[in-house]
Design a protein around this motif. Structure first.
Motif, short mmCIF file in Angstrom:
data_model
loop_
_atom_site.label_atom_id
_atom_site.label_comp_id
_atom_site.label_asym_id
_atom_site.label_seq_id
_atom_site.Cartn_x
_atom_site.Cartn_y
_atom_site.Cartn_z
N LEU B 160 0.83 -1.20 0.00
CA LEU B 160 0.00 0.00 0.00
C LEU B 160 0.87 1.26 0.00
N LEU B 161 1.81 1.33 0.94
CA LEU B 161 2.65 2.54 1.04
C LEU B 161 3.55 2.67 -0.19
N GLY B 162 4.15 1.55 -0.61
CA GLY B 162 5.03 1.58 -1.77
C GLY B 162 4.28 2.02 -3.01
N ALA B 163 3.05 1.52 -3.17
CA ALA B 163 2.24 1.87 -4.34
C ALA B 163 1.89 3.35 -4.32
N LEU B 164 1.47 3.84 -3.16
CA LEU B 164 1.12 5.27 -3.05
C LEU B 164 2.33 6.14 -3.39
N ILE B 176 6.32 9.52 2.52
CA ILE B 176 6.46 8.08 2.74
C ILE B 176 7.94 7.69 2.77
N SER B 177 8.76 8.35 1.96
CA SER B 177 10.18 8.04 1.99
C SER B 177 10.81 8.40 3.34
N ARG B 178 10.32 9.49 3.95
CA ARG B 178 10.78 9.84 5.31
C ARG B 178 10.43 8.70 6.26
N LEU B 179 9.21 8.17 6.06
CA LEU B 179 8.75 7.08 6.91
C LEU B 179 9.66 5.86 6.76
N PHE B 180 10.07 5.58 5.51
CA PHE B 180 11.02 4.48 5.29
C PHE B 180 12.27 4.73 6.11
N GLU B 181 12.76 6.00 6.03
CA GLU B 181 14.01 6.31 6.69
C GLU B 181 13.88 6.13 8.20
N VAL B 182 12.72 6.55 8.73
CA VAL B 182 12.48 6.36 10.16
C VAL B 182 12.55 4.88 10.51
N MET B 183 11.86 4.05 9.71
CA MET B 183 11.83 2.63 10.01
C MET B 183 13.20 1.98 9.87
N LEU B 184 14.00 2.50 8.91
CA LEU B 184 15.34 1.94 8.74
C LEU B 184 16.26 2.39 9.86
N THR B 185 15.94 3.55 10.44
CA THR B 185 16.82 4.12 11.44
C THR B 185 16.63 3.49 12.81
N THR B 222 8.26 -2.27 -3.89
CA THR B 222 7.02 -1.91 -4.58
C THR B 222 7.14 -0.50 -5.16
N ARG B 223 7.71 0.42 -4.37
CA ARG B 223 7.84 1.79 -4.84
C ARG B 223 8.68 1.84 -6.11
N ASN B 224 9.84 1.15 -6.07
CA ASN B 224 10.71 1.19 -7.24
C ASN B 224 10.03 0.61 -8.47
N GLU B 225 9.31 -0.50 -8.30
CA GLU B 225 8.61 -1.09 -9.44
C GLU B 225 7.55 -0.13 -9.97
N PHE B 226 6.81 0.49 -9.05
CA PHE B 226 5.76 1.43 -9.46
C PHE B 226 6.36 2.60 -10.22
N LEU B 227 7.51 3.10 -9.74
CA LEU B 227 8.16 4.22 -10.43
C LEU B 227 8.48 3.84 -11.87
N LYS B 228 8.96 2.59 -12.04
CA LYS B 228 9.34 2.13 -13.38
C LYS B 228 8.10 2.00 -14.26
N ARG B 246 -7.15 4.41 -8.28
CA ARG B 246 -7.10 3.19 -7.51
C ARG B 246 -7.05 1.97 -8.44
N ARG B 247 -7.87 2.04 -9.50
CA ARG B 247 -7.92 0.92 -10.43
C ARG B 247 -6.60 0.79 -11.19
N VAL B 248 -6.04 1.92 -11.60
CA VAL B 248 -4.76 1.86 -12.31
C VAL B 248 -3.70 1.24 -11.40
N MET B 249 -3.69 1.70 -10.14
CA MET B 249 -2.67 1.21 -9.23
C MET B 249 -2.78 -0.29 -8.99
N PHE B 250 -3.98 -0.72 -8.64
CA PHE B 250 -4.08 -2.11 -8.17
C PHE B 250 -4.46 -3.11 -9.25
#
Lengths: 343, 343
Positions: B160-164, B176-185, B222-228, B246-250
């Motif tokens: 969900l987060l990666g797709a968004l 969301i990328s900040r959130l990734f960084e928090v979780m990695l930290t 997921t984020r990287n794949e979605f970007l591509k 929503r339909r395009v994403m999922f």
């Protein structure tokens, strides 16, 4: 460079707030009132026995005092603000367990954990880098494939299992007695021992913990090194170096190795936080009085200030590690443009 | 009339291509069989290790106690009064068929503590005389369900987060990328023991918190794949046609982004199993009377003469984790376009 640094630092702010907020909320919203836990030893025992209403009143009064002393009676957001303010002055409060300042407890334990981790990092590098180079220069040979498979196997060995097996089979018990089952020094250790004896005693005690902390690093770093070497080996300048007749030894050690070491800088980021998290299991199993053991004991005792401090310090170290490795990477490899990394 | 000149060259679906590549890797296939075997053991644990017989003839009547126990659990049936709370082994029966391991992990036998492996107890017993083989067979249920449920939660959050982040970009991606960084930290393992220690011990809560802290890898993939994929023509076309975001994403992007995400899902199962075993080894997050692979290992630590308590549960964790790693790696190789068609 300056603007890049500034940009990185600004981006650190939300991350820092996020990290501290998570730690703070988890500890404060957790069930179990720290004041009551603190008082549990003497006071609540009496209260539970239901002696008299009069004494019950004394207990409650003491609890109120505790809450006031630790600021637990203020609203959440104020508690958080006070705590962050104190953070910047290195005032981490006092442990609920023994009223010692948390910062002192951490400083007291830090050297042991740092020693453990420095030896472990050194061991990882000494083993993994040559192994990675060998694997890359002998691509798909029998020994390369063995190393690849060995890396998988090492990755899958659970640390808790390896540590237990070491305790059962190597540390006294019914089997071999090659290493001590825990602690840091012999019981009769004294600073007056000759240097050699001190060193060998220390080595005897630290050998197992260090090896156990390192083994998955052998696997990880040697794979990383191999991949990095392979990437550089495929580049044009290596072909040029070979074409102009340089010996294979010079090509590998001077041209390829130097360039393939660059990505290893990023691994720095993961070393600093490992200081606390990685050694919880090892320090608990081998009763080593380091930060990991401190954290584990604090968690079990719900010693909030200590837990929260360890959590925050470790997160801050990670942030610093990420920042440092980003800067180092730019410094050692001018091909990487500022601000483009991570996109 | 097929458009392609060569009728055999049909367009192959992504998954069947991946499967074809995967099948060529004998190590990954072997690991996949091990994973199947472990799943079967976990599903049929009651039929492999149980203190009730499959089949019993008693006072001229025949019973199927294991099946009956399922009915009782579901509330669909009741024990006949003559079999209520009986010890089936001491029953004076005319005919009986027990499972290969005729114990439950909860069967305490204080007359037989710390028995070494024998014909009666294949892998020995622990300090309460509980059969170790039964504990390991039933423990596989806990390990595998922790793996699957934790990763299921991580998958939902991560996708969900990666797709968004990948689909909308701009400030959403930033946040969301900040959130990734928090979780990695944050020191994940330390956070885990903190949460697990403050909450009441429960396997289910352990699964949830492992899932809640383990989604970052999946989200980044997921984020990287979605970007591509987001910039591919078919997506632009779908958006131009007015298909909802929503339909395009999922419906349009997600199915094509899922393959690489699966690698981190499979590796995540292994990771979750490792974490659960470490937690229950530290005695955190698991109720005291529940037998898990990690809790048996913990017993070995204080009873070093009982080598079987160290060797067998650890081997179980090791084999499980290694199997999932090898399947994950096999999947990665099968997906890697650089290796496509090369083998």
């Amino acid at each position: 460079m300056v603007s890049y640094l500034l940009q990185r630092l600004v981006l650190l702010v939300p991350t820092f707030i996020g990290v501290t907020l998570i730690g703070f909320l988890i500890m404060r919203l957790a069930p179990g009132d720290p004041a009551e836990l603190r008082a549990a030893g003497g006071l609540r025992g009496a209260a539970g026995a239901g002696i008299s209403l009069e004494k019950r009143g004394v207990v409650d009064e003491a609890l109120v005092q505790w809450r006031a002393q630790y600021g637990l009676d203020r609203p959440m957001h104020i508690q958080y603000a006070i705590w962050v303010k104190n953070l910047f002055t290195l005032n981490f409060g006092e442990s609920f367990k023994d009223n010692q300042p948390v910062w002192h407890k951490i400083l007291e334990r830090l050297p042991v954990t740092v020693k453990l981790n420095i030896f472990s990092i050194l061991l990882v590098y000494i083993v993994a880098i040559p192994l990675g180079i060998y694997s890359a220069t002998h691509l798909n040979s029998w020994s390369d494939q063995t190393a690849t498979f060995g890396a998988f196997v090492l990755f899958a060995v659970p640390l808790v299992w390896a540590a237990t097996m070491a305790i059962v089979f190597l540390c006294g018990g019914d089997f071999l007695y090659l290493f001590p089952p825990g602690g840091l020094n012999s019981l009769d250790y004294s600073p007056d021992w000759p240097l050699w004896e001190k060193v060998s005693d220390q080595a005897w005690y630290l050998f197992l913990p260090v090896v156990l902390l390192s083994y998955d690093g052998f696997a990880g770093l040697s794979r990383y090194m191999r991949a990095s070497m392979l990437e550089v080996l495929g580049q044009d300048f290596v072909r040029v170096a070979r074409a102009k007749g340089l010996s294979e030894r010079v090509v590998i050690l001077k041209h390829v190795l130097r360039n393939s070491l660059i990505p290893l800088v990023t691994i720095l980021a993961s070393i600093l936080p490992g200081l606390i998290g990685g050694s919880v299991i090892i320090e608990t199993v081998f009763s080593i009085p380091g930060l990991g053991q401190l954290g584990y004991e604090a968690v079990l005792a719900r010693d909030y200030p200590t837990v929260l401090t360890l959590f925050t310090v470790s997160a801050l170290l990670t942030l610093i590690g990420i920042l440092l490795s980003d800067i180092l990477l730019v410094l050692v490899d001018p091909r990487i443009a500022f601000g483009r990394r991570g996109q | 009339m097929p458009l392609s000149p060569d009728a055999d060259e049909r367009v192959e679906g992504q998954w069947s291509h991946v499967w074809r590549q995967f099948k060529r890797n004998p190590m990954a296939m072997g690991a996949l069989y091990v994973v199947f075997l472990l799943t079967i053991i976990a599903l049929f644990a009651d039929f492999l290790a149980n203190d009730k017989p499959y089949y019993l003839v008693y006072r001229g009547q025949s019973y199927f106690p294991i099946f009956r126990s399922y009915l009782v659990k579901l509330g669909l049936g009741q024990w006949p009064p003559e079999l209520l709370n009986v010890d089936f082994k001491s029953l004076d029966s005319q005919g009986v068929l027990f499972p290969p391991i005729s114990y439950q992990p909860s069967n305490i036998d204080l007359t037989a503590p710390f028995e070494s492996p024998s014909g009666k107890h294949w892998l020995g017993t622990d300090k309460l005389g509980r059969d170790l083989m039964a504990g390991i067979v039933h423990g596989s249920r806990i390990s595998l369900s922790v793996g699957f449920i934790a990763v299921g939660i991580a998958l939902m959050i991560g996708v969900l987060l990666g797709a968004l982040a990948g689909f909308f970009g701009s400030w959403i991606d930033m946040v969301i990328s900040r959130l990734f960084e928090v979780m990695l930290t944050i020191p994940t393992f330390f956070l885990l023991i903190t949460i697990a220690a403050v909450l009441p011990p429960s396997i289910f809560l352990t699964m949830i918190i492992i899932g809640l802290t383990g989604w970052v890898g999946i989200a980044r993939f997921t984020r990287n794949e979605f970007l591509k994929i987001r910039n591919l023509d078919y997506v632009t076309a779908a958006i131009a046609l007015g298909v909802s975001s929503r339909r395009v994403m999922f419906r349009h992007i997600l199915p094509n982004a899922l393959a690489p995400v699966m690698v981190s899902v499979v590796l995540g199962v292994a990771g979750a199993i490792l974490i659960e075993s470490s937690l229950s080894f530290l005695g955190i997050g698991v109720p005291a009377d529940t037998v898990t692979w990690g809790s048996i290992l913990n017993e070995a630590r204080s009873n070093t003469f009982a080598w079987w308590l160290a060797v067998f549960p650890g081997t179980a964790i090791f084999i499980t984790v290694l199997a999932y790693y090898l399947v994950g790696e096999g999947l990665r190789d099968a997906l890697d376009p650089r290796l496509r068609g090369s083998r």
